[in-house]
Design a protein around this motif. Structure first.
Motif, PDB file in Angstrom:
ATOM      1  N   ILE A 213       0.845  -1.202   0.000  1.00  0.00           N
ATOM      2  CA  ILE A 213       0.000   0.000   0.000  1.00  0.00           C
ATOM      3  C   ILE A 213       0.880   1.252   0.000  1.00  0.00           C
ATOM      4  N   GLU A 214       1.989   1.176   0.738  1.00  0.00           N
ATOM      5  CA  GLU A 214       2.914   2.323   0.797  1.00  0.00           C
ATOM      6  C   GLU A 214       3.568   2.599  -0.563  1.00  0.00           C
ATOM      7  N   THR A 215       3.649   1.578  -1.431  1.00  0.00           N
ATOM      8  CA  THR A 215       4.235   1.771  -2.775  1.00  0.00           C
ATOM      9  C   THR A 215       3.204   2.262  -3.785  1.00  0.00           C
ATOM     10  N   GLY A 216       1.940   2.448  -3.318  1.00  0.00           N
ATOM     11  CA  GLY A 216       0.920   3.001  -4.208  1.00  0.00           C
ATOM     12  C   GLY A 216      -0.162   2.024  -4.629  1.00  0.00           C
ATOM     13  N   LYS A 217      -0.068   0.770  -4.167  1.00  0.00           N
ATOM     14  CA  LYS A 217      -1.106  -0.208  -4.509  1.00  0.00           C
ATOM     15  C   LYS A 217      -2.376   0.078  -3.693  1.00  0.00           C
ATOM     16  N   THR A 218      -3.533  -0.292  -4.286  1.00  0.00           N
ATOM     17  CA  THR A 218      -4.761  -0.231  -3.492  1.00  0.00           C
ATOM     18  C   THR A 218      -4.760  -1.401  -2.510  1.00  0.00           C
ATOM     19  N   GLU A 219      -5.626  -1.320  -1.491  1.00  0.00           N
ATOM     20  CA  GLU A 219      -5.678  -2.418  -0.508  1.00  0.00           C
ATOM     21  C   GLU A 219      -6.071  -3.738  -1.183  1.00  0.00           C
ATOM     22  N   GLU A 220      -7.003  -3.658  -2.126  1.00  0.00           N
ATOM     23  CA  GLU A 220      -7.453  -4.868  -2.822  1.00  0.00           C
ATOM     24  C   GLU A 220      -6.315  -5.473  -3.637  1.00  0.00           C
ATOM     25  N   GLU A 221      -5.566  -4.614  -4.333  1.00  0.00           N
ATOM     26  CA  GLU A 221      -4.410  -5.092  -5.115  1.00  0.00           C
ATOM     27  C   GLU A 221      -3.358  -5.697  -4.201  1.00  0.00           C
ATOM     28  N   ALA A 222      -3.103  -5.019  -3.069  1.00  0.00           N
ATOM     29  CA  ALA A 222      -2.079  -5.487  -2.130  1.00  0.00           C
ATOM     30  C   ALA A 222      -2.429  -6.862  -1.562  1.00  0.00           C
ATOM     31  N   LYS A 223      -3.723  -7.067  -1.256  1.00  0.00           N
ATOM     32  CA  LYS A 223      -4.156  -8.363  -0.708  1.00  0.00           C
ATOM     33  C   LYS A 223      -3.928  -9.501  -1.695  1.00  0.00           C
ATOM     34  N   LYS A 224      -4.112  -9.204  -2.996  1.00  0.00           N
ATOM     35  CA  LYS A 224      -3.943 -10.237  -4.016  1.00  0.00           C
ATOM     36  C   LYS A 224      -2.479 -10.458  -4.386  1.00  0.00           C
ATOM     37  N   GLN A 225      -1.665  -9.395  -4.304  1.00  0.00           N
ATOM     38  CA  GLN A 225      -0.293  -9.472  -4.807  1.00  0.00           C
ATOM     39  C   GLN A 225       0.750  -9.737  -3.728  1.00  0.00           C
ATOM     40  N   ALA A 226       0.371  -9.703  -2.457  1.00  0.00           N
ATOM     41  CA  ALA A 226       1.340  -9.949  -1.381  1.00  0.00           C
ATOM     42  C   ALA A 226       2.026 -11.294  -1.638  1.00  0.00           C
ATOM     43  N   PRO A 227       3.368 -11.323  -1.666  1.00  0.00           N
ATOM     44  CA  PRO A 227       4.093 -12.545  -2.037  1.00  0.00           C
ATOM     45  C   PRO A 227       3.701 -13.773  -1.206  1.00  0.00           C
ATOM     46  N   ILE A 228       3.425 -13.574   0.088  1.00  0.00           N
ATOM     47  CA  ILE A 228       3.172 -14.741   0.941  1.00  0.00           C
ATOM     48  C   ILE A 228       1.837 -15.420   0.604  1.00  0.00           C
ATOM     49  N   ILE A 229       0.819 -14.629   0.198  1.00  0.00           N
ATOM     50  CA  ILE A 229      -0.458 -15.257  -0.173  1.00  0.00           C
ATOM     51  C   ILE A 229      -0.334 -15.941  -1.532  1.00  0.00           C
ATOM     52  N   VAL A 230       0.474 -15.353  -2.425  1.00  0.00           N
ATOM     53  CA  VAL A 230       0.718 -15.988  -3.729  1.00  0.00           C
ATOM     54  C   VAL A 230       1.420 -17.326  -3.531  1.00  0.00           C
ATOM     55  N   GLU A 231       2.404 -17.357  -2.602  1.00  0.00           N
ATOM     56  CA  GLU A 231       3.105 -18.614  -2.294  1.00  0.00           C
ATOM     57  C   GLU A 231       2.157 -19.659  -1.702  1.00  0.00           C
ATOM     58  N   ALA A 232       1.242 -19.205  -0.829  1.00  0.00           N
ATOM     59  CA  ALA A 232       0.288 -20.137  -0.212  1.00  0.00           C
ATOM     60  C   ALA A 232      -0.632 -20.730  -1.273  1.00  0.00           C
ATOM     61  N   GLN A 233      -1.074 -19.884  -2.218  1.00  0.00           N
ATOM     62  CA  GLN A 233      -1.945 -20.375  -3.295  1.00  0.00           C
ATOM     63  C   GLN A 233      -1.201 -21.361  -4.195  1.00  0.00           C
ATOM     64  N   ASP A 234       0.083 -21.077  -4.424  1.00  0.00           N
ATOM     65  CA  ASP A 234       0.909 -21.994  -5.215  1.00  0.00           C
ATOM     66  C   ASP A 234       1.082 -23.332  -4.485  1.00  0.00           C
ATOM     67  N   MET A 235       1.241 -23.258  -3.157  1.00  0.00           N
ATOM     68  CA  MET A 235       1.377 -24.488  -2.370  1.00  0.00           C
ATOM     69  C   MET A 235       0.105 -25.336  -2.465  1.00  0.00           C
ATOM     70  N   LEU A 236      -1.061 -24.677  -2.449  1.00  0.00           N
ATOM     71  CA  LEU A 236      -2.331 -25.403  -2.562  1.00  0.00           C
ATOM     72  C   LEU A 236      -2.429 -26.109  -3.915  1.00  0.00           C
TER      73      LEU A 236
END
Length: 592
Positions: A213-236
């Protein structure tokens, strides 16, 4: 036979003889406290078929009963109600008939009848059990025991939610931050260790969201793009593809959780006959979708998704298969229900113990199964219950603010210990006896406080209030049971003989009347899936006993016949308390 069963044919005969009218049903109710009587017949319904006034009608029927029915001593008529006084001999005979019955009120299951499967607990394997699970387990276990006592064969089951993104969150956080920590190296129960990393994931996820969010992303974008959630989805995705490394980690961490759950279940005093795992059931139901399409139960949209239209039933359209062919929870639940009946062909009904936020889901599920033509679908029941709140507010698993079930049970035991020590009556107890008693009182307080409330109602749980030794609490009832055991130990004479007494004390009669209700209460509790009916009946029985205890001499009675009868009566009350508390999963102490 119960009083209504005894009186109904006699009243029907009276109406036939007096008015030449046949009546199929007689309506009874409990006599109001301000009037004399043991049971009341409601006269008003008869006025539809007999031309008379209520007083005249009641008096004629009452006189007939006094003259022709040995159990009826006298009567009085108030407005449209015939208050019937039952003879003391009836209650003495009734008591002598049940005095030596073990588990009075319990019905043996008919082997030819279909069984009931009761599902409860059904936790996720990413966190330990919490206060909400405690209510779920206590309700499900108690309803299963009540159904058993009512004459049903019962299977206890749960489905463990052991797959999905929430499980991968704990797994990924352990990989990243765990440094190989295990239950053995950490000293933590396995479920608590895994739950710790579920919280760690949430902390890391929030930090990454804030950074984006501090880099200019919206909260919705940040929730989807956060590396740790992307990794969790990849693990699934890897888990679903059968990746060996991911599967091995999943199995290892789940085993930690199962060992932790087993300890909690043992301490809570609940058990299961069969386990289902979502990892084995999440693909079930997809084959049923085609059957439903062939029958015209389901319909396919242009994008390939499959739906059921329930608008005619006052519901809405519900998806059962996504356009990409993947199942939704409804599909899994359809498949799992069908699989359970395949696994246990004698199952003819199921009880789902699930919070009231899922009311709509189960309405849809049951309706779909009925439309698919399963005869057992009409015997499905959603044991819906309200949430449990604490004075401190709502619980949140992700933030680690839940009330852990193990900690809660320990806190209840500690509270019972503190109160018991303050009362100072345990000087003769060994440390081992004290520890067992504290646990019995603490868990009894917890279980009773939760189960005495109608399942549908929300609960504000107050631990201190629940361990009060006065009022409608578990410890108050346990104390009365222990008091009766003390009387029995002090009775230094043979009180096993069958006793015939000419006239009962009013308090004796009221106590026998309360005992007589127990079989009916069990059946009502089973029909309504409500342990609260058992809990509050037991409290009423104990109040009646304490009134009896304060009004008459028991061991101090000089008349031996009366003394024997009162000890027998006390013993039966204790047996009923123990049986009722067994149905609630609560132990009773022999001394207190």
């Amino acid at each position: 036979m119960s009083l209504p069963q005894i009186l109904t044919p006699s009243i029907q005969k009276a109406i036939q003889a007096l008015f030449d009218v046949t009546v199929d049903k007689i309506e009874f109710q409990t006599t109001r406290k301000e009037f004399e009587g043991d049971i009341t017949m409601v006269i008003f319904p008869l006025l539809k078929v007999i031309k008379s006034n209520p007083a005249e009608l009641g008096n004629k029927i009452g006189n007939y009963l006094v003259e022709n029915v040995s159990e009826v001593a006298r009567f009085n008529v108030v407005s449209g109600f015939l208050n019937i006084v039952i003879s003391d001999s009836y209650y003495v005979n009734f008591f002598n008939g049940i005095k030596d019955q073990k588990q009075f009120g319990f019905v043996v299951a008919n082997p030819d009848e279909k069984a009931v499967m009761v599902e409860y607990s059904s936790p996720n394997t990413n966190k330990p059990l919490h206060l909400g699970h405690v209510r779920n387990n206590l309700l499900g276990y108690s309803v299963a025991e009540i159904l058993k006592a009512s004459g049903k064969k019962v299977y206890k089951t749960q489905i463990i939610n052991d797959r999905g993104i929430h499980i991968c969150k704990s797994m990924l956080a352990w990989e990243k931050f765990g440094n190989g920590e295990t239950p053995e190296t950490s000293g933590l129960k396995g479920d608590k260790l895994v739950g710790k990393y579920y919280v760690e994931f949430d902390k890391a996820y929030k930090n990454e969201i804030n950074g984006l969010i501090e880099t200019g992303k919206t909260e919705e974008e940040a929730k989807k793009q956060a590396p740790i959630i992307v990794e969790a989805q990849d693990m699934l995705k890897k888990w679903e593809a059968g990746d060996e490394k991911v599967i091995a980690l999943w199995k290892k961490m789940n085993e930690w959780v199962y060992e932790g759950f087993a300890t909690t279940y043992t301490n809570l005093g609940v058990d299961f006959d069969k386990y289902y795992y979502e990892s084995n059931t999440y693909l079930l139901g997809k084959d049923v979708v085609q059957v439903g399409l062939d029958k015209g139960v389901f319909e396919k949209d242009p994008d390939g998704s499959v739906w059921i239209d329930l608008t005619d039933e006052g519901l809405d359209r519900k998806i059962v298969l996504r356009s990409d062919g993947t199942a939704v929870y409804m599909t899994q639940d359809i498949g799992t229900a069908i699989q359970r009946v395949k696994d246990m062909p004698d199952v003819g009904g199921m009880v789902y113990t699930v919070g009231n936020e899922q009311d709509y889901h189960f309405k849809v599920l049951f309706l779909i199964l009925q439309k698919l033509g399963f005869d057992w679908a009409s015997s499905l029941y959603h044991l819906s219950y309200g949430m449990v709140d604490l004075p401190s507010g709502k619980m949140k698993s992700r933030e680690g603010t839940v009330v852990d079930a193990d900690d809660l049970m320990q806190d209840m035991t500690d509270t019972a210990k503190q109160i018991s020590e303050d009362l100072g009556k345990l000087d003769s107890y060994s440390d081992e006896e004290k520890a067992k008693l504290y646990k019995t009182i603490g868990l009894g307080a917890l279980k009773y406080y939760i189960l005495k409330v109608d399942p549908k109602k929300r609960i504000l749980f107050n631990p201190e209030e629940s361990v009060d030794f006065a009022g409608n609490t578990g410890p108050f009832i346990q104390y009365t049971y222990a008091r009766i055991q003390s009387i029995i130990r002090k009775a230094d004479f043979d009180f096993s003989a069958k006793i015939e007494i000419e006239e009962m004390h009013e308090k004796e009669k009221e106590l026998v009347k309360q005992i007589e209700l127990f079989p009916e209460v069990i059946q009502n509790a089973a029909q309504n899936h409500s342990p609260a009916l058992i809990a509050n009946y037991t409290y009423d029985l104990v109040k009646e006993y304490n009134s009896f205890y304060q009004s008459v001499h028991i061991l101090g009675e000089v008349d031996l016949t009366k003394k024997i009868f009162r000890v027998q009566l006390s013993q039966k009350v204790a047996e009923v308390i123990k049986s009722a508390f067994h149905l609630l999963g609560i132990e009773v102490p022999e001394r207190m």
